[in-house]
Write an enzyme that holds these catalytic residues in place. Structure first.
Site, mmCIF file in Angstrom:
data_model
loop_
_atom_site.group_PDB
_atom_site.id
_atom_site.type_symbol
_atom_site.label_atom_id
_atom_site.label_comp_id
_atom_site.label_asym_id
_atom_site.label_seq_id
_atom_site.Cartn_x
_atom_site.Cartn_y
_atom_site.Cartn_z
ATOM 1 N N TYR A 161 0.841 -1.208 0.000
ATOM 2 C CA TYR A 161 0.000 0.000 0.000
ATOM 3 C C TYR A 161 0.875 1.257 0.000
ATOM 4 C CZ TYR A 161 -2.866 3.839 1.618
ATOM 5 O OH TYR A 161 -3.472 5.072 1.720
ATOM 6 N N LYS A 165 1.250 4.403 -2.788
ATOM 7 C CA LYS A 165 1.093 5.833 -2.479
ATOM 8 C C LYS A 165 2.360 6.607 -2.857
ATOM 9 C CE LYS A 165 -2.780 5.630 -2.053
ATOM 10 N NZ LYS A 165 -3.863 6.489 -2.537
HETATM 11 N N1 LIG Z 1 -8.071 7.282 5.700
HETATM 12 C C1 LIG Z 1 -6.770 7.407 5.790
HETATM 13 O O1 LIG Z 1 -6.192 7.267 6.898
HETATM 14 C C2 LIG Z 1 -5.951 7.786 4.582
HETATM 15 C C3 LIG Z 1 -4.657 8.270 4.792
HETATM 16 C C4 LIG Z 1 -3.887 8.608 3.690
HETATM 17 C C5 LIG Z 1 -4.399 8.488 2.415
HETATM 18 N N2 LIG Z 1 -5.648 8.013 2.224
HETATM 19 C C6 LIG Z 1 -6.126 7.873 0.832
HETATM 20 O O2 LIG Z 1 -7.320 8.597 0.684
HETATM 21 C C7 LIG Z 1 -8.103 8.029 -0.374
HETATM 22 C C8 LIG Z 1 -9.542 7.909 0.091
HETATM 23 O O3 LIG Z 1 -9.598 6.996 1.169
HETATM 24 P P1 LIG Z 1 -10.610 7.169 2.385
HETATM 25 O O4 LIG Z 1 -9.801 7.284 3.603
HETATM 26 O O5 LIG Z 1 -11.629 8.185 2.088
HETATM 27 O O6 LIG Z 1 -11.234 5.683 2.380
HETATM 28 P P2 LIG Z 1 -12.744 5.145 2.329
HETATM 29 O O7 LIG Z 1 -13.598 5.875 3.298
HETATM 30 O O8 LIG Z 1 -12.610 3.663 2.464
HETATM 31 O O9 LIG Z 1 -13.201 5.516 0.833
HETATM 32 C C9 LIG Z 1 -12.601 4.905 -0.264
HETATM 33 C C10 LIG Z 1 -13.356 5.258 -1.528
HETATM 34 O O10 LIG Z 1 -12.726 4.581 -2.639
HETATM 35 C C11 LIG Z 1 -13.717 3.855 -3.347
HETATM 36 N N3 LIG Z 1 -13.190 2.621 -3.904
HETATM 37 C C12 LIG Z 1 -12.514 1.628 -3.255
HETATM 38 N N4 LIG Z 1 -12.300 0.593 -4.080
HETATM 39 C C13 LIG Z 1 -12.842 0.940 -5.279
HETATM 40 C C14 LIG Z 1 -12.974 0.274 -6.523
HETATM 41 N N5 LIG Z 1 -12.540 -0.987 -6.713
HETATM 42 N N6 LIG Z 1 -13.593 0.920 -7.544
HETATM 43 C C15 LIG Z 1 -14.073 2.162 -7.386
HETATM 44 N N7 LIG Z 1 -13.994 2.841 -6.220
HETATM 45 C C16 LIG Z 1 -13.399 2.231 -5.176
HETATM 46 C C17 LIG Z 1 -14.805 3.544 -2.320
HETATM 47 O O11 LIG Z 1 -16.053 3.403 -2.980
HETATM 48 P P3 LIG Z 1 -16.876 2.025 -3.160
HETATM 49 O O12 LIG Z 1 -16.480 1.094 -2.051
HETATM 50 O O13 LIG Z 1 -18.302 2.458 -3.119
HETATM 51 O O14 LIG Z 1 -16.457 1.546 -4.517
HETATM 52 C C18 LIG Z 1 -14.798 4.803 -1.471
HETATM 53 O O15 LIG Z 1 -15.628 5.786 -2.056
HETATM 54 C C19 LIG Z 1 -7.433 6.695 -0.729
HETATM 55 O O16 LIG Z 1 -6.700 6.847 -1.932
HETATM 56 C C20 LIG Z 1 -6.482 6.442 0.433
HETATM 57 O O17 LIG Z 1 -5.342 5.721 0.028
HETATM 58 C C21 LIG Z 1 -6.445 7.655 3.277
#
Ligand SMILES: NC(=O)c1ccc[n+]([C@@H]2O[C@H](COP(=O)([O-])OP(=O)(O)OC[C@H]3O[C@@H](n4cnc5c(N)ncnc54)[C@H](OP(=O)(O)O)[C@@H]3O)[C@@H](O)[C@H]2O)c1
Length: 267
Positions: A161, A165
């Site tokens: 992962y 990133k």
């Molecule tokens: N939360 C953290 O701590 C954190 C920290 C650093 C970076 N990030 C990054 O922030 C971004 C958003 O994450 P988040 O924290 O908001 O997570 P989240 O709440 O789990 O949301 C993830 C989103 O991605 C979509 N997704 C996942 N798999 C998919 C697929 N196969 N096809 C299409 N859409 C998909 C999900 O939609 P569906 O399931 O409806 O498809 C959901 O809308 C990610 O790139 C993550 O790496 C998160």
């Protein structure tokens, strides 16, 4: 959002991947409040429908839904054809969808690894490749790419992962430089732990998320960074300090410390 941000994308179209939850959903809300028309995509159609009806009831904007599973290599071109078919000119592309896979590298299934790389990396490049030619031609457009503080270091038990990133960060910073002469802005948004569904999906331990930021704050920092012309923005003073500190320490030491924090219970 500040007035400056409101004006930047008001009346224009933004395409947001991963809009059904977390940071993507917050980005959708903030852009809608600033008068931006939205193309929302993710797999969970019911969530997208509810968000679309909430946002169009509250704000004078248009919202289009394009459900898609980004693990499918064809998904970026299907999304592109959808917006082309509607005559939508995407001014802001938000590559936000992504997920993590926690655990020992040899225990994570091959299919989950491949899907993560497809969603976190290949789909990001695919969509960017499809939407930037028109931005270059008209000499304006913006791209926001979700990276992470995990992009700056090795993260044992989240190794693949973190590597996805790092890919996103390096890709974003590279094309930010390439495309600046054409008036196209690109910014990598690097959050630390953020309170979303991410932890549950990745099955990561709770202890990593104790000082999590809100998705609302992270989304705002990303839009502000992009509007200010930054090629990379780290959300949160603590996270910025951590990334700076890591630069000074030996890489092996940084990886060992992260490994201690991430180690699965009982292993
Ligand atoms: N939360 C953290 O701590 C954190 C920290 C650093 C970076 N990030 C990054 O922030 C971004 C958003 O994450 P988040 O924290 O908001 O997570 P989240 O709440 O789990 O949301 C993830 C989103 O991605 C979509 N997704 C996942 N798999 C998919 C697929 N196969 N096809 C299409 N859409 C998909 C999900 O939609 P569906 O399931 O409806 O498809 C959901 O809308 C990610 O790139 C993550 O790496 C998160």
């Amino acid at each position: 959002m500040s007035d400056n941000l409101t004006k930047r994308w008001s009346g224009k179209w933004a395409l947001i991947t991963g809009a059904s939850a977390g940071i993507g959903l917050e980005l959708a809300k903030q852009l809608a409040a600033g008068g931006t028309n939205l193309v929302l995509t993710a797999r969970r159609v019911d969530r997208l429908q509810k968000l679309a009806s909430d946002l169009s009831a509250r704000h004078a904007i248009q919202v289009e839904l394009c459900p898609a599973d980004l693990t499918r290599p064809e998904a970026p071109s299907e999304i592109f054809h959808f917006t082309q078919g509607k005559g939508i000119e995407v001014e802001l592309l938000v590559n936000n969808a992504g997920f993590g896979a926690f655990g020992y590298v040899h225990e994570i299934t091959e299919s989950r690894m491949a899907e993560m790389i497809q969603v976190n990396c290949s789909a990001v490049v695919g969509l960017t490749r499809l939407y930037t030619p028109a931005m270059v031609e008209r000499r304006h457009g913006d791209v926001l790419i979700l990276a992470s503080v995990a992009a700056f270091q090795a993260v044992p038990f989240n190794s693949a992962y973190a590597a996805t990133k790092a890919f996103d960060l390096i890709f974003a910073e590279g094309i930010a430089e390439e495309l600046s002469e054409f008036g196209v802005r690109v910014c990598a948004l690097c959050p630390g732990s953020t309170d979303t569904e991410f932890q549950g999906v990745a099955q990561q331990p709770d202890r990593v998320f104790r000082s999590a930021e809100t998705a609302e704050k992270v989304a705002r920092v990303g839009l502000e960074g992009l509007a200010a012309g930054k090629s990379c923005v780290i959300s949160g003073a603590k996270n910025r300090l951590m990334v700076e500190g890591e630069r000074l320490a030996p890489r092996r030491f940084v990886a060992r410390m992260a490994g201690k924090m991430m180690r699965p219970e009982g292993s």
